[in-house]
Design a protein around this motif. Structure first.
Motif, short mmCIF file in Angstrom:
data_model
loop_
_atom_site.label_atom_id
_atom_site.label_comp_id
_atom_site.label_asym_id
_atom_site.label_seq_id
_atom_site.Cartn_x
_atom_site.Cartn_y
_atom_site.Cartn_z
N THR A 75 117.43 73.27 28.96
CA THR A 75 118.71 73.42 28.27
C THR A 75 119.79 72.45 28.73
O THR A 75 120.70 72.13 27.96
CB THR A 75 119.26 74.85 28.44
N LEU A 76 119.72 71.97 29.96
CA LEU A 76 120.77 71.07 30.45
C LEU A 76 120.55 69.65 29.94
O LEU A 76 119.42 69.26 29.62
CB LEU A 76 120.84 71.09 31.98
N ASP A 77 121.61 68.88 29.88
CA ASP A 77 121.56 67.53 29.30
C ASP A 77 121.51 66.42 30.33
O ASP A 77 121.05 65.32 30.03
CB ASP A 77 122.78 67.30 28.41
N TYR A 78 122.02 66.67 31.53
CA TYR A 78 122.07 65.59 32.52
C TYR A 78 122.06 66.16 33.93
O TYR A 78 122.28 67.36 34.16
CB TYR A 78 123.33 64.74 32.33
N GLY A 79 121.78 65.27 34.88
CA GLY A 79 121.78 65.64 36.29
C GLY A 79 122.04 64.41 37.12
O GLY A 79 122.38 63.34 36.59
N VAL A 80 121.89 64.55 38.43
CA VAL A 80 122.08 63.42 39.34
C VAL A 80 120.72 62.99 39.89
O VAL A 80 120.02 63.77 40.54
CB VAL A 80 123.03 63.78 40.50
N LEU A 81 120.35 61.75 39.60
CA LEU A 81 119.10 61.18 40.08
C LEU A 81 119.37 60.48 41.41
O LEU A 81 120.21 59.58 41.49
CB LEU A 81 118.55 60.18 39.06
N SER A 82 118.66 60.90 42.45
CA SER A 82 118.85 60.32 43.79
C SER A 82 117.65 59.48 44.17
O SER A 82 116.50 59.90 44.01
CB SER A 82 119.06 61.43 44.83
N THR A 83 117.94 58.29 44.67
CA THR A 83 116.91 57.35 45.11
C THR A 83 117.25 56.84 46.50
O THR A 83 118.34 57.08 47.02
CB THR A 83 116.83 56.15 44.14
N ILE A 84 116.32 56.12 47.09
CA ILE A 84 116.59 55.41 48.34
C ILE A 84 117.05 54.00 47.97
O ILE A 84 116.31 53.24 47.35
CB ILE A 84 115.34 55.34 49.23
N SER A 85 118.28 53.70 48.32
CA SER A 85 118.91 52.47 47.84
C SER A 85 118.25 51.22 48.41
O SER A 85 117.83 51.16 49.57
CB SER A 85 120.40 52.47 48.20
N THR A 86 118.17 50.20 47.56
CA THR A 86 117.68 48.89 47.99
C THR A 86 118.83 47.91 48.22
O THR A 86 118.59 46.74 48.55
CB THR A 86 116.74 48.30 46.91
N ARG A 87 120.03 48.38 48.03
CA ARG A 87 121.19 47.50 48.25
C ARG A 87 121.32 47.16 49.74
O ARG A 87 121.12 48.00 50.61
CB ARG A 87 122.46 48.18 47.76
N THR A 88 121.69 45.92 50.00
CA THR A 88 121.84 45.47 51.39
C THR A 88 123.30 45.23 51.75
O THR A 88 123.60 44.82 52.88
CB THR A 88 121.06 44.15 51.60
N ASP A 89 124.19 45.49 50.80
CA ASP A 89 125.60 45.19 51.04
C ASP A 89 126.45 46.45 51.20
O ASP A 89 127.67 46.40 51.08
CB ASP A 89 126.15 44.35 49.88
N ILE A 90 125.80 47.58 51.47
CA ILE A 90 126.56 48.83 51.56
C ILE A 90 127.35 48.90 52.87
O ILE A 90 128.51 49.30 52.90
CB ILE A 90 125.62 50.05 51.43
#
Length: 303
Positions: A75-90
């Motif tokens: 029934t829900l339309d959206y959520g929060v997808l969590s990943t392990i970031s590949t960014r190196t500039d955080i």
């Protein structure tokens, strides 16, 4: 006097015919205006795509954890997808002191809002399907590590009953963090559904998923063609649910997939109710106008 009677009767007949003609025109125009107003109202809210939105389903009992999770995924339309970031500039050099000492780069979580479906309105597969672009950060992340989590909250539901426990309001007790405001965290591997791998089953799955995404998220079909969009799904390995006081539950994934939400019956009932309401409305209009025409005819006989 004898010669005037036919003339008087002819006038009365003409008047009745004219009134009936205007009455019929009134019904047609009124019905058309009503439909137009309704259509305009719908188009303002959802650009003529309101008929693609699914009918609401009642929230299951808090005792049935797997069914509650299945209800949320459908029934829900959206959520929060969590990943392990590949960014190196955080983090910059000044942050080195706060990071754990290790020769490998730090593991940094990254959350991103994603729309999803688990099938069309009248079918629940229980599998979250997403529509993503290779240009998006989340999809870049899964190329290195495709283990993801999808977090859903009942607070995102438009169901009226959710306001009691999920919505923050003056004098109220609701809050998205209230245990009675259901939340589920789905963990698994995000994999592409590729229609070009020469497997008929996966091609059919892709067609079902993309059609369902476009049906329940209409604007997706208008997104730019040059963004390398693709359909992916979460192969579920774990589900964590909180929907009541007393602590969270780790769900039985096999039982979750065995749940039947009775969607065909729900959709059929919804259609039947709408049809019966329309029939009743038209019958009332016909009876009202027939009564008005009968009254006018009686009055004319006394003319």
């Amino acid at each position: 006097m004898v010669k005037e009677a036919p003339s008087k009767m002819k006038f009365a007949t003409t008047l009745i015919a004219t009134l009936l003609l205007f009455s019929c025109a009134f019904i047609v125009i009124g019905s058309s205006s009503s439909s137009s107003s309704s259509s305009d109202s719908l188009s303002l809210s959802n650009e003529d795509d309101n008929d693609t939105l699914c009918p609401s389903l009642p929230k299951p009992s808090w005792k049935d954890k797997e069914k509650t999770a299945r209800w949320m995924v459908h029934t829900l339309d959206y959520g929060v997808l969590s990943t392990i970031s590949t960014r190196t500039d955080i983090f910059n050099d000044d942050d080195d002191e706060t990071l754990p000492s290790s020769s490998s780069p730090p593991v940094i979580p990254f959350g991103n809002v994603y729309s999803f479906v688990d099938g069309p309105c009248n079918k629940s597969t229980g599998i979250p399907y997403l529509y993503g672009s290779s240009m998006d950060q989340s999809m870049k992340d899964v190329t290195s590590n495709n283990v993801v989590s999808l977090t859903l909250t009942e607070a995102s539901s438009s169901r009226d009953g959710s306001k009691n426990s999920c919505v923050v309001q003056q004098g109220g007790w609701g809050d998205p963090e209230m245990p009675t405001c259901a939340r589920v965290v789905i963990t698994g591997k995000l994999v592409r559904v590729d229609p070009n791998n020469n497997e008929e089953e996966e091609e059919m799955e892709f067609e079902m998923a993309q059609t369902s995404l476009f049906q329940r998220h209409p604007s997706m079909s208008y997104w730019p063609d040059d963004h390398d969009w693709f359909v992916s799904k979460i192969v579920i390995s774990d589900m964590w649910l909180l929907d009541m006081f007393g602590g969270a539950s780790i769900l039985d994934v096999d039982r979750y997939f065995s749940i039947d939400l009775g969607l065909v019956d729900v959709v059929d009932v919804d259609v039947v109710v709408k049809e019966e309401q329309e029939k009743s409305r038209m019958m009332m209009m016909m009876k009202r106008h027939l009564a008005e025409q009968t009254k006018m005819t009686v009055n004319l006989h006394g003319f």
